[in-house]
Design an enzyme around this catalytic site. Structure first.
Site, PDB file in Angstrom:
ATOM      1  N   LYS A  78      48.399  58.059 135.186  1.00 46.92           N
ATOM      2  CA  LYS A  78      49.124  59.117 135.897  1.00 46.92           C
ATOM      3  C   LYS A  78      49.674  58.578 137.202  1.00 46.92           C
ATOM      4  O   LYS A  78      49.093  57.660 137.788  1.00 46.92           O
ATOM      5  CB  LYS A  78      48.168  60.273 136.228  1.00 46.92           C
ATOM      6  CG  LYS A  78      48.866  61.584 136.542  1.00 46.92           C
ATOM      7  CD  LYS A  78      49.278  62.283 135.266  1.00 46.92           C
ATOM      8  CE  LYS A  78      50.040  63.549 135.541  1.00 46.92           C
ATOM      9  NZ  LYS A  78      50.348  64.272 134.311  1.00 46.92           N
TER      10      LYS A  78
ATOM     11  N   THR B 204      55.191  70.939 122.593  1.00 47.55           N
ATOM     12  CA  THR B 204      53.908  71.444 123.101  1.00 47.55           C
ATOM     13  C   THR B 204      53.660  72.846 122.548  1.00 47.55           C
ATOM     14  O   THR B 204      52.532  73.194 122.173  1.00 47.55           O
ATOM     15  CB  THR B 204      53.927  71.446 124.646  1.00 47.55           C
ATOM     16  OG1 THR B 204      54.188  70.114 125.082  1.00 47.55           O
ATOM     17  CG2 THR B 204      52.609  71.929 125.216  1.00 47.55           C
TER      18      THR B 204
ATOM     19  N   ALA C 276      51.233  79.162 131.828  1.00 45.26           N
ATOM     20  CA  ALA C 276      51.854  79.163 133.168  1.00 45.26           C
ATOM     21  C   ALA C 276      51.191  78.060 133.983  1.00 45.26           C
ATOM     22  O   ALA C 276      51.466  76.893 133.770  1.00 45.26           O
ATOM     23  CB  ALA C 276      51.713  80.536 133.816  1.00 45.26           C
TER      24      ALA C 276
ATOM     25  N   ALA D   7      48.556  76.353 126.548  1.00 42.71           N
ATOM     26  CA  ALA D   7      48.957  74.988 126.909  1.00 42.71           C
ATOM     27  C   ALA D   7      48.740  74.650 128.378  1.00 42.71           C
ATOM     28  O   ALA D   7      48.759  73.488 128.746  1.00 42.71           O
ATOM     29  CB  ALA D   7      50.433  74.778 126.573  1.00 42.71           C
ATOM     30  N   ALA D   8      48.570  75.659 129.223  1.00 42.91           N
ATOM     31  CA  ALA D   8      48.477  75.372 130.662  1.00 42.91           C
ATOM     32  C   ALA D   8      47.346  74.375 130.916  1.00 42.91           C
ATOM     33  O   ALA D   8      46.255  74.503 130.353  1.00 42.91           O
ATOM     34  CB  ALA D   8      48.246  76.658 131.441  1.00 42.91           C
TER      35      ALA D   8
END
Ligand code: NAD
Length: 343
Positions: free
Chosen positions: A80, A144, A232, A253-254
């Site tokens: 990352k 996603t 969200a 998916a958040a």
């Protein structure tokens, strides 16, 4: 600040601070683990309260990428970048090109992708400097959404005993790239969808397009439904919000939906099943991986569709071992990594 004392530091292969005074770039790049010679993970661009907050974020997110890749059967480890944005300088081409040179300096052992604060256009600039980039031409949201949809199908079978989503009530939080795609897939499968977004116009537009109901953003977490799909922001499940849920399962998916361990405990106490987000939100990562190996839409869909089976395996282990779904997912990750290492 002591980087070496930061949580998770010891589990990382490398953590570096990159500084380009000319453009103002200041970024931490963490490679949690390389598998098949590389770690994959997005570039996040945001203002942090201080450097320690950026270090904590980059370490947490790169470790999560390893879990996500292992469970998604993507032959890469996690990495990352967190760019510490300087609002007075803005996001310039020079800064993005400097970031591209940083990525290039990893010679492919770090492959970057977009994340919060980085647009497809930004990535195109970075791509001009280095080839080690995915997600330039393919928006990840729809992929996603597909993986999250497969997770919801699996959860509906497991928790509700339903072999189809026909009539299953799903509350979708967030009508952005993922939430809109998910709402479309759900209504196409006969689910009864209610959607909410802080941007009411966006929620209304998506609802009109797919045939869903809309509620205020403040009401979606307390809506009576079968499944809540958070799409969200992270951290929305706290002990307090879990107490007020009126659903049997959470599948969304958040990233990092559980604010803390207490939220996970509260879900278990209430008997609400939880699909770890790092399992069901892997569709974008999978699509990015296929960009590197030759993109074929049917193959990408087939790969993403395996998320449903992986979630089923996690739910079964959680039930048989009497551990949380998150602990079950992490156990499978550890076993797969140990097997790959020959332990
Ligand atoms: P997005 O920015 O396109 O959409 C997010 C939406 O959520 C926005 O419309 C925003 O107004 C809304 N929102 C924010 N706070 C809200 C609240 N409290 N209540 C209701 N709505 C709210 O983002 P996205 O790409 O759709 O991603 C959604 C989530 O999924 C994020 O947490 C992201 O990190 C995660 N995720 C996305 C991908 C991807 O491929 N895009 C992959 C993995 C995980």
């Amino acid at each position: 600040m002591t980087i070496t004392a930061s949580p998770g530091f010891d589990q990382h292969e490398s953590v570096a601070f990159h500084h380009d005074p000319a453009s103002g770039l200041r970024a931490f790049v963490a490679v949690h683990r390389k598998r098949h010679g590389r770690g994959c993970g997005g570039i996040r661009y945001r203002v942090y309260a201080n450097e320690q907050a950026a270090v904590d974020d980059v370490l947490r997110l790169s470790a999560a990428m390893t879990r996500k890749a292992v469970l998604a059967e993507v032959p890469a480890g996690g990495a990352k970048t967190c760019i510490l944005a300087d609002p007075s300088r803005g996001k310039t081409v020079e800064l993005l090109e400097a970031m591209g040179r940083v990525v290039e300096s990893y010679h492919g052992s770090y492959v970057c992708a977009p994340d919060v604060g980085i647009t497809a256009d930004d990535l195109t600039v970075i791509r001009g400097v280095t080839a080690h980039v995915v997600g330039v031409g393919t928006p990840s949201g729809p992929y996603t959404a597909r993986g999250t949809f497969r997770g919801i199908e699996t959860m509906a079978a497991w928790k509700l005993g339903r072999d189809s989503l026909d009539g299953v009530r799903v509350a979708v939080q967030g009508a952005g790239s993922v939430g809109a795609g998910l709402a479309h897939l759900l209504t196409s499968a006969g689910a009864v969808v209610t959607i909410a977004d802080l941007d009411a116009d966006r929620a209304n537009a998506v609802a009109a397009e797919v045939g869903a109901e809309v509620v205020d953003a403040g009401a979606i977490l307390e809506l009576a439904a079968d499944i809540l799909a958070p799409c969200a922001l992270g951290g929305i499940l706290t002990r307090d919000t879990v107490e007020r849920l009126k659903v049997q399962a959470v599948v969304g998916a958040a990233n990092n939906q559980l604010a803390d361990a207490a939220a996970g405990t509260a879900l278990a106490v209430r008997g609400i099943a939880f699909a770890p987000d790092f399992v069901v939100s892997a569709g974008g990562l999978i699509a990015g991986e296929h960009e590197l190996t030759g993109f074929d839409e049917a193959a990408v869909h087939g790969h993403i569709d395996r998320i449903g089976g992986t979630l089923r395996q996690i739910l079964e282990l959680s039930a048989s071992a009497g551990i949380s779904e998150t602990a079950a997912a992490e156990r499978i990750v550890s076993e797969r990594l140990a097997a790959a290492d020959g332990h």
